[in-house]
Design an enzyme around this catalytic site. Structure first.
Site, short mmCIF file in Angstrom:
data_model
loop_
_atom_site.label_atom_id
_atom_site.label_comp_id
_atom_site.label_asym_id
_atom_site.label_seq_id
_atom_site.Cartn_x
_atom_site.Cartn_y
_atom_site.Cartn_z
N ARG A 64 0.81 -1.23 0.00
CA ARG A 64 0.00 0.00 0.00
C ARG A 64 0.84 1.27 0.00
NH1 ARG A 64 -4.01 -0.46 4.82
NH2 ARG A 64 -2.11 -1.44 5.52
N ASP A 247 0.96 -21.17 17.30
CA ASP A 247 2.14 -20.65 16.59
C ASP A 247 3.08 -21.77 16.14
OD1 ASP A 247 3.84 -18.44 15.75
OD2 ASP A 247 5.18 -19.03 17.38
N HIS A 252 4.27 -26.49 12.73
CA HIS A 252 5.62 -27.04 12.64
C HIS A 252 5.78 -28.41 13.33
CE1 HIS A 252 6.33 -23.16 11.07
NE2 HIS A 252 6.64 -22.52 12.20
N LYS A 343 9.38 -20.65 24.27
CA LYS A 343 10.26 -19.49 24.12
C LYS A 343 11.06 -19.30 25.41
CE LYS A 343 8.08 -17.93 20.33
NZ LYS A 343 8.69 -18.06 19.01
C1 BG6 Z 1 7.64 -19.23 13.26
C2 BG6 Z 1 6.98 -18.83 14.54
O1 BG6 Z 1 6.71 -19.85 12.41
O2 BG6 Z 1 8.70 -20.13 13.54
C3 BG6 Z 1 8.00 -18.20 15.49
O3 BG6 Z 1 5.95 -17.90 14.27
C4 BG6 Z 1 9.19 -19.10 15.68
O4 BG6 Z 1 7.41 -17.89 16.73
C5 BG6 Z 1 9.74 -19.58 14.34
O5 BG6 Z 1 10.19 -18.37 16.37
C6 BG6 Z 1 10.80 -20.65 14.54
O6 BG6 Z 1 11.42 -20.92 13.31
P1 BG6 Z 1 12.93 -21.41 13.24
O7 BG6 Z 1 13.13 -21.72 11.80
O8 BG6 Z 1 13.76 -20.29 13.76
O9 BG6 Z 1 12.99 -22.63 14.12
#
Ligand code: BG6
Length: 494
Positions: A64, A247, A252, A343
Site C-alpha cells: 500500500r 504458533d 511445525h 520461548k
Molecule cells: C515461526 C513462529 O513460524 O517459527 C516463530 O511464528 C518461531 O514464533 C519460528 O520463532 C521458529 O522458526 P525457526 O526456523 O527459527 O525454528
C-alpha cells in the site's frame, strides 16, 4: 589403487548441482513488510547468486505504501545488507536489484491492479506471494481473478497463520478455492523446507536399516523438542492472540510428527506424501487435559517476563507447551509421542529423538546396566543425525557397556557445502516456481490439524499457564509428564 574413503565419496556425490528454474514473474504482496525484507528477498538473492534464477526474471514488490521502483530497490538493498551481508558481490547485487520492480496496490480497493496486470509477462510462470495478514487472502485472490491474473498456470503462496481454528481455516480454503485450484495453492510451513526435515524422509525411506524397526514393537517413545531462547518481544500482538499451540504445534511440530509417523508413500510425489500425512493427523487421539502442560516465562533480571513482553500482564496465553500424544493406528498404538516447544528456554535447539526399546534380555547381567538405542535427528543447530549404540567400554576390566554416538553431522560428512545448506525459504520458493507441492500443506491437512488442536485450546479457556524460569527447560510439570511414565526428556542444550 587406493579406494576413496567414505567421507570423500560422500563429499563428491554431494557436489551441489544447481538446475536453473524457468524465467518467472513473482509478485510479493506485502513486499515492504518484515517477512519479505528479512526472509523472502534475501532467499531469492541467494538463489540468484547460486545461478538458479535466470536473467529476465521479474520480482515485483506490491504494497500500500507509495514507492517507485528506485525507492523499492534502495529498501531491498538495505535489507540485503542486513540479512544477507556476506552474500554475493557488488555486481551480483546490482544485477539482482535490477530485477526488482514495485507497484502500489490496495488489496481492498482498485488502486494499482490494472497497472500490476500490465507488468505481468504473458506465457511465463507467474507466482503471487501473499506475505500479508490472512484477512487479506480472500480479497487478493478475488482481485487477481478480476484482473485476469488467475489463469491456470498462476500460483499463489500463502504464509501461516492459516486460520486460527478449524472454522477460519475452512473459510480461507473456501475463499481461495473460488479463484484457484488446490494445485495452484502453496501453503508454506517453513519447517518443511529445512534440510534435516527432508532428510528424515531420506533416512526412513532410503535405508533398509530403520524402517523395519520403525513401529510400536521396537520404538519405546518419540520426543520432539523445538526450544527457542528468544522471547516474543516485538511481535507480542500476534503472539498473544496465538500462543505456542497455534504458533508452533498446529503447524511445525505437527509436520514433524507426520513425517516421523507416516506410512511410506508409494512415490515421493505431492499427493502421495500428503495423503499419508493426513492419515496420521486423523489417527491422533484427542489429548486429555492431564497430558497437556502449558507455561509462561518469567522475568529474568533485565529481561521482562511474558506478560510485559506482550504488554498484557494478565495474559493467559502460553509461551510453552508440552503434550503426550497418541497415534491410534497399527504402527504406533502404544508408543507415545512427547512434544514440547517454548520461548526463552535454555538453548535454541530442535531435535527429534526416536528412543528404541531395551533389548528383551541382557546377556551381560544386571551390572551392565540398561541401554537403549536412540536415533536423534537434529534440525538446528549443527544439523545432523546420530545413532546411539551400545558397545563394550574399551580396556580390560570385564564386559562393561557404554553408549556412544555414531555421529553424522552433515557439515562434517559432506563438507562445507552441506554447512551452507539453503535456507528453507530458498528451497520452498524455488519449488513454487518448479510447480512442486510436495513440501507444502494441502488444505485438508491444515483443517485436520486444527480439528485436532481446537478442543485442546478450548479445554484451557480461562486457565492460567504455569510460570517457568527464563533459561530453564519449561515448567517442572513438563518433566513430570514423562516421569510418571518412567521416561525422561532429553536435555535441552547446545
Ligand atoms: C515461526 C513462529 O513460524 O517459527 C516463530 O511464528 C518461531 O514464533 C519460528 O520463532 C521458529 O522458526 P525457526 O526456523 O527459527 O525454528
Amino acid at each position: 589403487m587406493t579406494q576413496p574413503n567414505s567421507r570423500e565419496t560422500a563429499a563428491r556425490s554431494s557436489g551441489s548441482r544447481v538446475i536453473p528454474v524457468e524465467v518467472f514473474d513473482l509478485v510479493i504482496f506485502g513486499g515492504t513488510g518484515d517477512l519479505a525484507l528479512r526472509k523472502i528477498l534475501p532467499a531469492l538473492y541467494r538463489r540468484f547468486i547460486a545461478g538458479q534464477i535466470p536473467a529476465g526474471t521479474r520480482l515485483i514488490g506490491a504494497a500500500r505504501t507509495d514507492h517507485d521502483a528506485t525507492e523499492y530497490r534502495t529498501l531491498v538493498a538495505q535489507a540485503l545488507t542486513e540479512h544477507a551481508p556476506d552474500a554475493g558481490t557488488e555486481t551480483t547485487r546490482a544485477a539482482f536489484l535490477a530485477m526488482l520492480d514495485y507497484v502500489m496496490v490496495d488489496a481492498l480497493g482498485d488502486t494499482g491492479w490494472a497497472e500490476l496486470a500490465a507488468r505481468m509477462t504473458p506465457g511465463r510462470v507467474q507466482a503471487f506471494y501473499f506475505s500479508v495478514a490472512p484477512s487479506l487472502f480472500g480479497a487478493l485472490a478475488m482481485r487477481l481473478h478480476q484482473h485476469g491474473m488467475a489463469d491456470a498456470g498462476a500460483r499463489i503462496v500463502v504464509e501461516k497463520p492459516f486460520g486460527r481454528d478449524q472454522q477460519t481455516a475452512e473459510a480461507l480454503n473456501r475463499d481461495l478455492a473460488q479463484h484457484f485450484r488446490e494445485g495452484q495453492i502453496y501453503r508454506i510451513d517453513h519447517y518443511l523446507g529445512k534440510e534435516t526435515v527432508q532428510n528424515l524422509m531420506a533416512i526412513r525411506f532410503g535405508n533398509m536399516l530403520f524402517e523395519p524397526l520403525w513401529n510400536a514393537q521396537y520404538v519405546d517413545h518419540i520426543q520432539i523438542t523445538v526450544a527457542e531462547t528468544v522471547g516474543v518481544a516485538g511481535r507480542g500482538d500476534y503472539y498473544d492472540r496465538s500462543g505456542a499451540m497455534r504458533d508452533m504445534v498446529q503447524n511445525h511440530l505437527m509436520q514433524l510428527l507426520c513425517l516421523i509417523a507416516m506410512e511410506p508413500p508409494a512415490r515421493f510425489e505431492p499427493n502421495a506424501v500428503r495423503d499419508e500425512k493426513l492419515k496420521v493427523i486423523r489417527a491422533l487421539d484427542p489429548v486429555a487435559p492431564g497430558d497437556i502442560v502449558r507455561g509462561q516465562y518469567l522475568a529474568d533480571g533485565e529481561a521482562p517476563g511474558y506478560g510485559d513482553d506482550v504488554g498484557n500482564p494478565a495474559s493467559l496465553t502460553e509461551s510453552f507447551v508440552a503434550l503426550k500424544v497418541l497415534v491410534s493406528n497399527w504402527r504406533w498404538a502404544g508408543t507415545p509421542f512427547y512434544l514440547r516447544t517454548g520461548k526463552r528456554l535454555r538453548a535454541r535447539t530442535s531435535e527429534i529423538a526416536v528412543v528404541f526399546k531395551e533389548t528383551p534380555h541382557s546377556i551381560f547381567g544386571a551390572e551392565a546396566g540398561q541401554h537403549r538405542n536412540i536415533l536423534t535427528i537434529r534440525l538446528q543447530p549443527n544439523e545432523g543425525i546420530d545413532l546411539g549404540v551400545t558397545i563394550k567400554a574399551p580396556g580390560p576390566g570385564g564386559m562393561r557397556l557404554v553408549d556412544v554416538p555414531l555421529d553424522m553431522t552433515f557439515s562434517e560428512a559432506l563438507g562445507p557445502a552441506a554447512g551452507a545448506a539453503a535456507d528453507a525459504y530458498e528451497r520452498l520458493i524455488m519449488d513454487v516456481i518448479r510447480g512442486n507441492q510436495t513440501l507444502f500443506m494441502r488444505g485438508d491437512e491444515v483443517v485436520a490439524a486444527w480439528a485436532w488442536t481446537d478442543p485442546m485450546i478450548a479445554s484451557w479457556e480461562g486457565v492460567a499457564p504455569l510460570p517457568y524460569d527464563a533459561g530453564s527447560a519449561g515448567p517442572d510439570e513438563a518433566l513430570a509428564l514423562m516421569h510418571r511414565d518412567g521416561r525422561r526428556w532429553r536435555e535441552i542444550r547446545l
